[in-house]
Design a protein around this motif. Structure first.
Motif, short mmCIF file in Angstrom:
data_model
loop_
_atom_site.label_atom_id
_atom_site.label_comp_id
_atom_site.label_asym_id
_atom_site.label_seq_id
_atom_site.Cartn_x
_atom_site.Cartn_y
_atom_site.Cartn_z
N VAL A 171 0.97 -1.18 -0.11
CA VAL A 171 0.03 -0.11 0.02
C VAL A 171 0.99 1.13 0.05
N SER A 201 -5.13 5.45 -0.38
CA SER A 201 -4.01 4.71 0.11
C SER A 201 -3.41 5.15 1.53
N ASP A 203 -5.07 6.70 3.59
CA ASP A 203 -6.23 6.28 4.48
C ASP A 203 -6.27 4.71 4.81
N THR A 204 -6.12 4.12 3.80
CA THR A 204 -6.12 2.62 4.04
C THR A 204 -4.92 2.20 4.96
N GLU A 207 -5.36 3.20 8.50
CA GLU A 207 -6.27 2.12 9.31
C GLU A 207 -5.69 0.63 9.43
N LEU A 208 -4.89 0.40 8.28
CA LEU A 208 -4.01 -0.74 8.57
C LEU A 208 -3.37 -0.87 9.81
#
Length: 353
Positions: A171, A201, A203-204, A207-208
């Motif tokens: 990511v 990406s 934001d992902t 969160e990851l």
């Protein structure tokens, strides 16, 4: 529960038979014998009271079994050595009372005394033995639970590492390449699409990282189930840092959540490092911005107390650099004159909207 009641009924029956075989004839003797047998029904709930109630029957009738059973319950429930010693002395004394009217030779008295002590000590030792075996069983069960939790924690940590090392890396590459494309392309549509991919990406990835933290914290006393921090939490962070810290400046009102989290985490990591590597120092947090960039500078003075050699893999600084890079920013960490240290985050405001 049924087995316990059956055991109690059996002990009461045995004690009743023994009391009957002692042939109590006087009303007082019959009363104390009956009370002692009935008291065994309450030995699990009130063991000390049940034991004390059986002593008159031991002294006046010679019914020893009710006292022995009650004394065993006292030893099973309580571990205070003074209490158990006192109960043992009372039981031995009660055993000796019925023979007080007879004249014993010295050797007979010694043998009777030994027998009384053994009779009173046996239920105490047996009760403590059963209690010790129960404690060992509980310890083994607790150890098995800890082993199971350790296996689960190992699996969670392995999963967290896989998510961080593989998914996070991929990511991050997507975000970096999308950011590069948005800068290099001249096609407006492609620029907008690349910027959207970059923001998604980022934001992902954030969160990851939160999910990885949850995996690593699962099973611990405190889990990170609280909302992600924002700039409104900075005052509480500085106040609770345990360091004499001043906070000046502010960020623009329109920065997005990714920028706010990056600023918060940067200050948090910087203050953590100050607390670990510069004990006794003071810190200053300054947030400033102009038309193009936002800067966050954390400066600390030299330590005033001995510094402990704490292990550090510099993962925190690497994580901050990754966060800053995803937003097009940079992190610099340099020593300052006088033995202090400065950590500075620089972010482009053009990407904060």
């Amino acid at each position: 529960m049924n087995r316990a009641r059956l055991a109690d009924a059996g002990l009461i029956a045995v004690a009743a038979v023994e009391s009957a075989l002692n042939w109590p004839v006087e009303p007082l003797e019959i009363a104390v014998a009956v009370v002692a047998v009935v008291a065994l029904a309450f030995r699990r709930r009130w063991p000390i009271a049940a034991f004390l109630v059986t002593l008159p029957a031991l002294a006046f009738v010679g019914g020893a079994l009710a006292t022995v059973f009650a004394l065993y319950s006292v030893a099973l429930r309580h571990s205070d050595r003074y209490l158990l010693t006192g109960c043992g002395v009372l039981a031995a004394a009660g055993y000796l009372v019925p023979g007080g009217e007879y004249e014993f030779s010295r050797i007979d008295f010694v043998l009777t005394l030994i027998y009384a002590v053994m009779t009173s000590a046996a239920p105490i030792f047996f009760g403590r033995l059963v209690r010790a075996l129960d404690d060992v069983r509980r310890a083994h069960e607790h150890e098995r639970e800890l082993d199971a939790q350790a296996v689960l924690a190992k699996e969670r940590n392995q999963l967290a590492r896989e998510m961080h090392d593989v998914v996070s890396h991929q990511v991050s590459l997507i975000a970096v390449q999308a950011g590069a494309l948005s800068v290099s392309t001249t096609d407006p549509n492609a620029k907008v699409a690349a910027e959207n991919v970059r923001k998604l990406s980022v934001d992902t990835l954030d969160e990851l990282r939160h999910m990885v933290n949850l995996l690593r914290a699962s099973g611990s006393a405190v889990t990170e189930l609280t909302p992600q921090p924002t700039l409104s939490d900075l005052d509480r962070l500085v106040t609770g840092s345990g360091i004499e810290t001043t906070l000046t400046g502010a960020a623009p009102d329109n920065v997005d959540s990714a920028f706010q989290r990056t600023i918060y985490r940067t200050i948090q990591e910087a203050l953590t490092n100050v607390r670990k590597h510069a004990p006794g120092s003071t810190a200053a947090v300054e947030i400033a911005h102009d038309d193009t960039d936002l800067t966050v500078t954390v400066t600390n003075t030299a330590p005033t107390r001995p510094t402990l050699a704490l292990p550090s893999a510099r993962h925190g600084l690497v994580g901050l650099q990754e966060r800053a890079a995803l937003l097009g920013g940079t992190i610099t960490a340099t020593p300052v004159a006088g033995g202090g240290f400065r950590l500075q985050l620089r972010l482009p405001l053009a990407r904060s909207n």
